[in-house]
Write a protein that holds these residues in place. Sequence first.
Motif, mmCIF file in Angstrom:
data_model
loop_
_atom_site.group_PDB
_atom_site.id
_atom_site.type_symbol
_atom_site.label_atom_id
_atom_site.label_comp_id
_atom_site.label_asym_id
_atom_site.label_seq_id
_atom_site.Cartn_x
_atom_site.Cartn_y
_atom_site.Cartn_z
ATOM 1 N N ARG A 71 3.367 -0.327 0.468
ATOM 2 C CA ARG A 71 3.598 0.633 -1.282
ATOM 3 C C ARG A 71 4.532 -0.103 -1.928
ATOM 4 O O ARG A 71 4.543 -0.351 -3.571
ATOM 5 C CB ARG A 71 3.488 2.466 -1.157
ATOM 6 C CG ARG A 71 2.254 2.401 -0.089
ATOM 7 C CD ARG A 71 2.449 3.640 0.574
ATOM 8 N NE ARG A 71 3.269 4.736 -0.097
ATOM 9 C CZ ARG A 71 4.140 5.820 0.114
ATOM 10 N NH1 ARG A 71 3.440 5.988 1.765
ATOM 11 N NH2 ARG A 71 4.088 6.497 -0.147
ATOM 12 N N LEU A 72 5.674 0.273 -1.474
ATOM 13 C CA LEU A 72 6.911 -0.633 -2.130
ATOM 14 C C LEU A 72 6.279 -2.523 -2.503
ATOM 15 O O LEU A 72 7.201 -2.537 -3.911
ATOM 16 C CB LEU A 72 8.384 -0.650 -1.379
ATOM 17 C CG LEU A 72 9.100 -1.588 -2.050
ATOM 18 C CD1 LEU A 72 9.429 -0.721 -3.146
ATOM 19 C CD2 LEU A 72 10.772 -1.100 -1.185
ATOM 20 N N HIS A 73 6.047 -2.771 -1.553
ATOM 21 C CA HIS A 73 5.892 -4.333 -2.034
ATOM 22 C C HIS A 73 4.521 -4.679 -3.011
ATOM 23 O O HIS A 73 5.401 -4.925 -4.100
ATOM 24 C CB HIS A 73 5.781 -4.689 -0.652
ATOM 25 C CG HIS A 73 5.250 -5.913 -0.795
ATOM 26 N ND1 HIS A 73 4.082 -6.812 -1.611
ATOM 27 C CD2 HIS A 73 6.067 -7.530 -0.961
ATOM 28 C CE1 HIS A 73 3.500 -8.478 -1.188
ATOM 29 N NE2 HIS A 73 5.204 -8.733 -1.179
ATOM 30 N N ASP A 74 3.977 -3.597 -3.646
ATOM 31 C CA ASP A 74 2.672 -3.584 -3.988
ATOM 32 C C ASP A 74 3.059 -2.924 -5.429
ATOM 33 O O ASP A 74 2.864 -4.149 -6.337
ATOM 34 C CB ASP A 74 1.528 -2.389 -3.596
ATOM 35 C CG ASP A 74 0.529 -3.205 -2.654
ATOM 36 O OD1 ASP A 74 1.461 -4.386 -2.143
ATOM 37 O OD2 ASP A 74 -0.048 -2.005 -2.093
ATOM 38 N N LYS A 75 4.152 -2.413 -5.240
ATOM 39 C CA LYS A 75 4.922 -2.014 -6.712
ATOM 40 C C LYS A 75 5.041 -3.268 -7.338
ATOM 41 O O LYS A 75 5.606 -3.317 -8.483
ATOM 42 C CB LYS A 75 5.588 -0.431 -6.151
ATOM 43 C CG LYS A 75 5.628 0.594 -7.134
ATOM 44 C CD LYS A 75 6.647 2.018 -7.132
ATOM 45 C CE LYS A 75 7.193 2.143 -8.682
ATOM 46 N NZ LYS A 75 8.538 2.639 -8.245
ATOM 47 N N MET A 76 6.667 -3.786 -6.068
ATOM 48 C CA MET A 76 7.164 -4.149 -6.817
ATOM 49 C C MET A 76 7.031 -5.965 -6.881
ATOM 50 O O MET A 76 6.638 -6.610 -8.412
ATOM 51 C CB MET A 76 8.590 -5.129 -6.122
ATOM 52 C CG MET A 76 9.391 -3.829 -5.993
ATOM 53 S SD MET A 76 10.102 -3.998 -3.981
ATOM 54 C CE MET A 76 11.530 -5.053 -5.218
ATOM 55 N N ALA A 77 5.469 -5.774 -6.631
ATOM 56 C CA ALA A 77 4.307 -7.623 -7.361
ATOM 57 C C ALA A 77 4.281 -7.142 -8.675
ATOM 58 O O ALA A 77 3.989 -7.558 -8.572
ATOM 59 C CB ALA A 77 3.556 -7.312 -5.693
ATOM 60 N N ALA A 78 3.410 -6.027 -8.328
ATOM 61 C CA ALA A 78 2.926 -5.247 -9.495
ATOM 62 C C ALA A 78 3.857 -5.560 -10.971
ATOM 63 O O ALA A 78 3.261 -6.250 -12.027
ATOM 64 C CB ALA A 78 2.341 -4.410 -9.508
ATOM 65 N N VAL A 79 5.160 -4.890 -10.991
ATOM 66 C CA VAL A 79 5.637 -5.590 -11.945
ATOM 67 C C VAL A 79 6.196 -7.353 -12.719
ATOM 68 O O VAL A 79 6.005 -7.523 -13.965
ATOM 69 C CB VAL A 79 7.327 -4.579 -12.000
ATOM 70 C CG1 VAL A 79 6.364 -3.477 -11.877
ATOM 71 C CG2 VAL A 79 8.452 -5.082 -11.025
#
Lengths: 200, 200
Positions: A71-79
């Motif tokens: 989830r952290l990766h998804d959040k960071m990749a999104a920005v």
Amino acid sequence: MKKGSARPYHHGNLRAEVLRQAEAALDTVGYQNLSLRELSRALGVSHAAPRRHFADKEALLDALACNGYERLHDKMAAVVKDQKQPFETALLKLGRAYVGFATSHVALMDLMLTRKHDEQASAELRQKAAAVYGLPIEWVARAQAAGLVVPGDPMRLALAAIAAVQGLIVISNKGKIAGIPVEVLVEEVLERIIFGLRPR
Amino acid sequence: MKKGSARPYHHGNLRAEVLRQAEAALDTVGYQNLSLRELSRALGVSHAAPRRHFADKEALLDALACNGYERLHDKMAAVVKDQKQPFETALLKLGRAYVGFATSHVALMDLMLTRKHDEQASAELRQKAAAVYGLPIEWVARAQAAGLVVPGDPMRLALAAIAAVQGLIVISNKGKIAGIPVEVLVEEVLERIIFGLRPR
DNA sequence: ACCTGAACACCGTTCAAGT
DNA sequence: ACCTGAACACCGTTCAAGT
């Protein structure tokens, strides 16, 4: 209410239910005090039932941490999806996303950091954690290509930024350091580090 | 009855013995798996005996962490005793001392960091931890007075360095990051941060 | 295949009693 | 004052048996 008639014998989705219940419990009791027996009780299932889906307590914690890194990766990749934004903007956004996740999932982050170093951590966990740290490294490499950052191993250059953000979280208590929100401090610290990365 | 014997039952100073035994066990089992009953067994004492000196397990962990911060502070204070050394040298030495302690007392450092944030942490623990972080802040203030560092709140300026060093330790695994010793990386990272603190 | 329930070997904590 | 030993209420884990 009739005893025993409330749930089917086959739960059907016990693995997911245990994970959900465990993460809900995380923030109230801390990962240290998670009890498999209590989780089972809360789910109305025998204390040995989760064993079918998690070999032992470590396996459950591993799965929780794994899920967190995902989830952290998804959040960071999104920005940083927008590949055209300036290097400084991307790095600040990555820092903010990391800090945001950490402050809103304190116990989970604690678990993630601890388990990442565990001898018995799964390869999947290691890989998911590495993916998170790979994001800022990628942006440093990109900035180097554009001549905005001094030459050198991108990983070692990114390390100051990664370590600083990680350190702020570890030092902070309930999202604050000396009363100042980490969200504010991460901006100051990252700006200073970005300055230190500029070609002289 | 006047006793010539120094030890009432089994030990003269059980408190000190428990602490010593606990720290010895720390590095082999991790602070999570410390067992009061096992410590008592190893000391040849009843499992309820330590209770006389530590209200509960938390109190023992608190005392261990407290002791750790005290030793860390002494070690760091020693390397910046010479008030005439350059600012950069002092900051690098502080970083080295912190990293050196952390890599040679992995489990203890883990305990120290965790307990510092605990709700029930003693005031003494908090004070001892604050003293450690006060050392680099003091040197930033000193460097500002000499015109070597940009003006601003010394604490917020020192934070980049403190956080980076702390972060390196947390990210590292057995004293290494991607195979490179943290002792090497901390020099690189601190030099970059010192550069970022210079007046422009 | 999925879950139960009893059993086992551990815990931390409490407390009356011993020295 | 310091420590013991039994007791209590929990754990995680194992396993034969049930559905």
